[in-house]
Each structure stands twice: as structure tokens, then as C-alpha cells.
Design an enzyme around this catalytic site. Structure first.
Site, PDB file in Angstrom:
ATOM      1  N   ASN A   3       0.439  -1.093  -0.316  1.00 23.29           N
ATOM      2  CA  ASN A   3       0.024  -0.014  -0.102  1.00 23.29           C
ATOM      3  C   ASN A   3       0.914   0.920   0.134  1.00 23.29           C
ATOM      4  OD1 ASN A   3      -1.377   2.669   0.955  1.00 23.29           O
ATOM      5  ND2 ASN A   3      -2.946   1.218   1.788  1.00 23.29           N
ATOM      6  N   ARG A  50       3.764  18.935   1.684  1.00 23.90           N
ATOM      7  CA  ARG A  50       4.361  19.845   1.656  1.00 23.90           C
ATOM      8  C   ARG A  50       3.437  20.761  -0.174  1.00 23.90           C
ATOM      9  NH1 ARG A  50       9.324  21.634   3.256  1.00 23.90           N
ATOM     10  NH2 ARG A  50       9.131  21.874   5.875  1.00 23.90           N
ATOM     11  N   HIS A 108      -5.554   4.085  -1.636  1.00 21.34           N
ATOM     12  CA  HIS A 108      -6.469   4.155  -1.235  1.00 21.34           C
ATOM     13  C   HIS A 108      -6.525   5.506  -1.718  1.00 21.34           C
ATOM     14  CE1 HIS A 108      -9.081   4.127   2.675  1.00 21.34           C
ATOM     15  NE2 HIS A 108      -9.893   5.292   1.862  1.00 21.34           N
ATOM     16  N   ARG A 133      -8.731   8.627  -1.001  1.00 16.84           N
ATOM     17  CA  ARG A 133     -10.235   8.597  -0.148  1.00 16.84           C
ATOM     18  C   ARG A 133     -11.309   9.764  -0.217  1.00 16.84           C
ATOM     19  NH1 ARG A 133      -8.638   6.613   5.855  1.00 16.84           N
ATOM     20  NH2 ARG A 133     -10.529   8.096   6.522  1.00 16.84           N
ATOM     21  N   ARG A 176      -6.800  13.181   0.916  1.00 16.01           N
ATOM     22  CA  ARG A 176      -5.581  13.754   1.824  1.00 16.01           C
ATOM     23  C   ARG A 176      -4.208  12.842   2.025  1.00 16.01           C
ATOM     24  NH1 ARG A 176      -6.656   9.866   7.530  1.00 16.01           N
ATOM     25  NH2 ARG A 176      -9.538  10.962   7.703  1.00 16.01           N
ATOM     26  N   HIS A 177      -4.581  11.657   0.879  1.00 17.52           N
ATOM     27  CA  HIS A 177      -2.321  11.623   0.180  1.00 17.52           C
ATOM     28  C   HIS A 177      -3.106  11.132  -1.130  1.00 17.52           C
ATOM     29  CE1 HIS A 177      -4.733   7.463   1.424  1.00 17.52           C
ATOM     30  NE2 HIS A 177      -4.182   7.784   3.098  1.00 17.52           N
ATOM     31  N   GLU A 187      -8.118   0.652  -3.275  1.00 18.77           N
ATOM     32  CA  GLU A 187     -10.062   0.473  -1.609  1.00 18.77           C
ATOM     33  C   GLU A 187      -9.879   1.996  -1.733  1.00 18.77           C
ATOM     34  OE1 GLU A 187      -6.224  -1.296   1.274  1.00 18.77           O
ATOM     35  OE2 GLU A 187      -6.470   0.930   1.532  1.00 18.77           O
ATOM     36  N   THR A 218      -7.202   6.552  10.806  1.00 20.05           N
ATOM     37  CA  THR A 218      -7.124   5.293   9.451  1.00 20.05           C
ATOM     38  C   THR A 218      -7.933   4.514   9.724  1.00 20.05           C
ATOM     39  OG1 THR A 218      -5.814   3.739   8.619  1.00 20.05           O
ATOM     40  CG2 THR A 218      -5.375   4.233  11.117  1.00 20.05           C
ATOM     41  N   GLU A 220     -11.440  -9.312   2.865  1.00 20.60           N
ATOM     42  CA  GLU A 220      -9.596  -8.829   3.045  1.00 20.60           C
ATOM     43  C   GLU A 220     -10.556  -8.344   4.788  1.00 20.60           C
ATOM     44  OE1 GLU A 220      -7.619  -6.137   1.798  1.00 20.60           O
ATOM     45  OE2 GLU A 220      -6.694  -5.457   3.543  1.00 20.60           O
ATOM     46  N   HIS A 264      -4.019  -4.987   7.868  1.00 21.22           N
ATOM     47  CA  HIS A 264      -4.147  -2.734   8.437  1.00 21.22           C
ATOM     48  C   HIS A 264      -2.704  -3.637  10.592  1.00 21.22           C
ATOM     49  CE1 HIS A 264      -5.612   0.144  10.069  1.00 21.22           C
ATOM     50  NE2 HIS A 264      -6.062   0.251   9.314  1.00 21.22           N
ATOM     51  N   GLY A 265      -2.131  -2.882   9.912  1.00 18.22           N
ATOM     52  CA  GLY A 265      -1.192  -2.441  11.456  1.00 18.22           C
ATOM     53  C   GLY A 265      -0.271  -3.978  11.091  1.00 18.22           C
ATOM     54  N   GLY A 298       0.973  -1.333   4.012  1.00 19.60           N
ATOM     55  CA  GLY A 298       1.364   0.151   3.936  1.00 19.60           C
ATOM     56  C   GLY A 298       2.601   0.662   4.690  1.00 19.60           C
ATOM     57  N   HIS A 299       1.702   1.163   6.016  1.00 15.51           N
ATOM     58  CA  HIS A 299       2.364   2.174   6.299  1.00 15.51           C
ATOM     59  C   HIS A 299       4.009   1.832   7.275  1.00 15.51           C
ATOM     60  CE1 HIS A 299       3.342   4.637  10.699  1.00 15.51           C
ATOM     61  NE2 HIS A 299       2.234   5.445   9.947  1.00 15.51           N
TER      62      HIS A 299
HETATM   63  N1  PXP Z   1      -5.532  -3.054   3.897  1.00 21.61           N
HETATM   64  C1  PXP Z   1      -6.714  -1.856   3.979  1.00 21.61           C
HETATM   65  C2  PXP Z   1      -8.008  -2.474   3.407  1.00 21.61           C
HETATM   66  C3  PXP Z   1      -6.697  -1.290   4.478  1.00 21.61           C
HETATM   67  O1  PXP Z   1      -8.094   0.235   4.760  1.00 21.61           O
HETATM   68  C4  PXP Z   1      -5.557  -0.668   4.590  1.00 21.61           C
HETATM   69  C5  PXP Z   1      -5.396   0.793   4.849  1.00 21.61           C
HETATM   70  O2  PXP Z   1      -5.443   1.166   4.175  1.00 21.61           O
HETATM   71  C6  PXP Z   1      -4.519  -1.534   4.826  1.00 21.61           C
HETATM   72  C7  PXP Z   1      -5.134  -2.884   4.537  1.00 21.61           C
HETATM   73  C8  PXP Z   1      -3.106  -1.848   4.918  1.00 21.61           C
HETATM   74  O3  PXP Z   1      -3.050  -0.766   6.198  1.00 21.61           O
HETATM   75  P1  PXP Z   1      -1.912  -0.408   7.150  1.00 21.61           P
HETATM   76  O4  PXP Z   1      -1.152   1.396   6.143  1.00 21.61           O
HETATM   77  O5  PXP Z   1      -1.841  -0.319   8.296  1.00 21.61           O
HETATM   78  O6  PXP Z   1      -0.269  -1.614   6.329  1.00 21.61           O
END
Ligand code: PXP
Length: 243
Positions: free
Chosen positions: A6, A17, A42, A44, A48-49, A70, A100, A151, A191-192, A213-214
Site C-alpha cells: 500500500n 508540503r 486508497h 479517500r 488526504r494522500h 481501496e 486510519t 479482506e 491493517h497494522g 502499507g504504513h
Molecule cells: N487493507 C486495507 C483495506 C486498508 O484500508 C489498509 C489501510 O489503508 C491496509 C490494508 C494497510 O494498512 P496499514 O497501512 O496499517 O499496513
């Protein structure tokens, strides 16, 4: 097991910036070369990104691996998806104030709306997944909606504050994965997830793909993106070998 990288938070740094760098499309190309099996982003509602222009540039630039878009199940997003035609759309809940995505989509409450929404995307040849909490009733509602995949939201597992809670959450994810696979749904998760917590999830045989992603983008600051992606993929593959 597949890794969807991601790239949202490359764009987060750029938007801080309002400039042109770092470019998430360049990041997607590096991730592709480093072994990512999919590029996830994603778009949104508040932009925002990732920006609309990024989505169209991704479509033109990423040829070897699929794009997973997403998005919230809104009319605006549906028309963008139908124009861009990502290989997959993952429907997620969205609240403007959230930092998030907090929790999965409530498919149970939205099931008739989603059934119509999903069939319109599928008619365009787009595969659809629903981002849900690991709950049996959400899986049953997803079957009713007619999606190809779910998912599972791993946020509760990732954020668990005690070992006991973590184990309970992992069990919930395992049970949901077995149940969904039995209903002929493809099972993904995300996620996470980080280098330290990814392996127990990657070791669940029913889960085919993780979207991360993060943590990858955070580690890319110190390691470089290529190395950050390779390290995640290696950990996933190691966990997979032992099953
Ligand atoms: N999967 C989905 C559906 C998400 O919305 C996100 C966050 O955008 C992620 C995976 C990835 O999450 P993370 O950035 O915490 O790894």
C-alpha cells in the site's frame, strides 16, 4: 502468499508540503521490482494522500502486477473505479475524522445496497473484495452480496495490548479464514501489520494475500523502499514455509 504494497503514505509525505515528491507512482514501480505482487492504494473522499491524478498515472505505469483500489462504496468512487478499471476494488468504511480505517465495513447493515453496488463493478470486469472484521455474520453477508473475496481487518490483532488479547484475536482471524474459505471466498488480510507481527498471520494457510502499507513505508525511510518491501516479503515467505 502474495504481498500487496500500500503506497498511500508516500503520498502522505508529498501532501505534507503540497509538492511533487516523493511520487507514489515511482514508489509503486520500486515496490513492483522488489517483489510486490500487487499495488494497493486508497483514494479517500478527502484526498488526504492519494490524488485522482495518481490513480490515473498508476494505471498507465503499473503493467506487470494488479492494482487494488481501496475505496468507500460511494457513487463518486464507483465512477472513478469504472474509468480506471483496477483489477480489484476493495470496499472499506470511511469516516472523515478517522486517522486510519477503523474497523471493517458493516456488510450486514448495507447488504442490499452493496449487492447492487458490487454487481455494477463486476459487470465492468472488476473483482471486488470487502474489508470486514473477522466475524461470521459479516462473512455470511459478504456471501449474500456476491463478492469474490474478503479482506480481514487485522487491526485488533495488531493493536492488542496484551499477549492474551493478541492470541484471542489471532484465533478469531483463523476461525474467520477457515469459515470464509469454506464458503468459497478468497481470503486476504491487512491493517497494522509490521515486521514483528506479520508472521503469525502469514502462517494462516487460508489467507492468500496481505496488504501492508504504513510499516513498509515507515521502514523505507531508513532502509530504502526496495529493501523494506523485500524484508516484508521474506518474513511472509518464511512463515509460510512452516505450515
Ligand atoms: N487493507 C486495507 C483495506 C486498508 O484500508 C489498509 C489501510 O489503508 C491496509 C490494508 C494497510 O494498512 P496499514 O497501512 O496499517 O499496513
Amino acid at each position: 502468499m502474495k504481498l500487496g504494497v500500500n503506497i498511500d503514505h508516500i503520498a502522505t509525505v508529498r501532501q505534507a508540503r503540497m509538492t511533487y515528491e516523493p511520487d507514489p507512482v515511482k514508489g509503486a514501480l520500486i515496490a513492483q521490482d522488489a517483489g510486490a505482487d500487487q499495488i494497493t492504494f486508497h483514494l479517500r473522499e478527502d484526498r488526504r494522500h492519494i490524488q485522482d491524478e495518481d490513480v490515473f498515472r498508476l494505471r498507465c505505469s503499473i503493467k506487470r502486477i494488479p492494482l487494488n483500489m481501496e475505496m468507500a462504496p460511494t457513487e463518486e468512487m464507483k465512477s472513478i473505479a469504472m474509468e480506471v478499471k483496477p483489477e480489484r476494488v476493495t470496499l472499506v468504511p470511511e469516516k472523515r475524522q478517522e486517522i486510519t480505517t477503523e474497523g471493517g465495513l458493516d456488510v450486514v447493515s448495507l447488504k442490499d445496497y452493496l449487492k447492487r453496488y458490487v454487481s455494477q463493478l463486476k459487470d465492468e470486469g472488476i473483482s471486488v473484495a470487502l474489508f470486514i472484521d473477522p466475524e461470521i455474520e459479516q462473512i455470511d453477508a459478504s456471501v449474500y452480496v456476491g463478492v469474490d473475496a474478503i479482506e480481514l481487518h487485522t487491526g485488533e490483532y495488531a493493536n492488542a495490548e496484551t499477549e492474551k488479547r493478541k492470541i484471542e484475536e489471532l484465533e478469531r482471524i483463523k476461525k474467520a479464514s477457515v469459515y470464509a474459505k469454506d464458503k468459497n471466498l478468497k481470503v486476504f488480510a491487512g491493517h497494522g501489520l509490521t515486521y514483528t507481527n506479520v508472521q503469525p498471520v502469514a502462517a494462516i494457510p487460508e489467507i492468500e494475500e496481505l496488504n501492508i502499507g504504513h510499516s513498509i513505508i515507515s521502514n523505507a525511510i531508513f532502509l530504502g523502499l526496495d529493501e523494506a518491501v523485500r524484508k516484508m516479503k521474506k518474513l511472509m515467505m518464511e512463515a509460510r514455509k512452516n505450515i
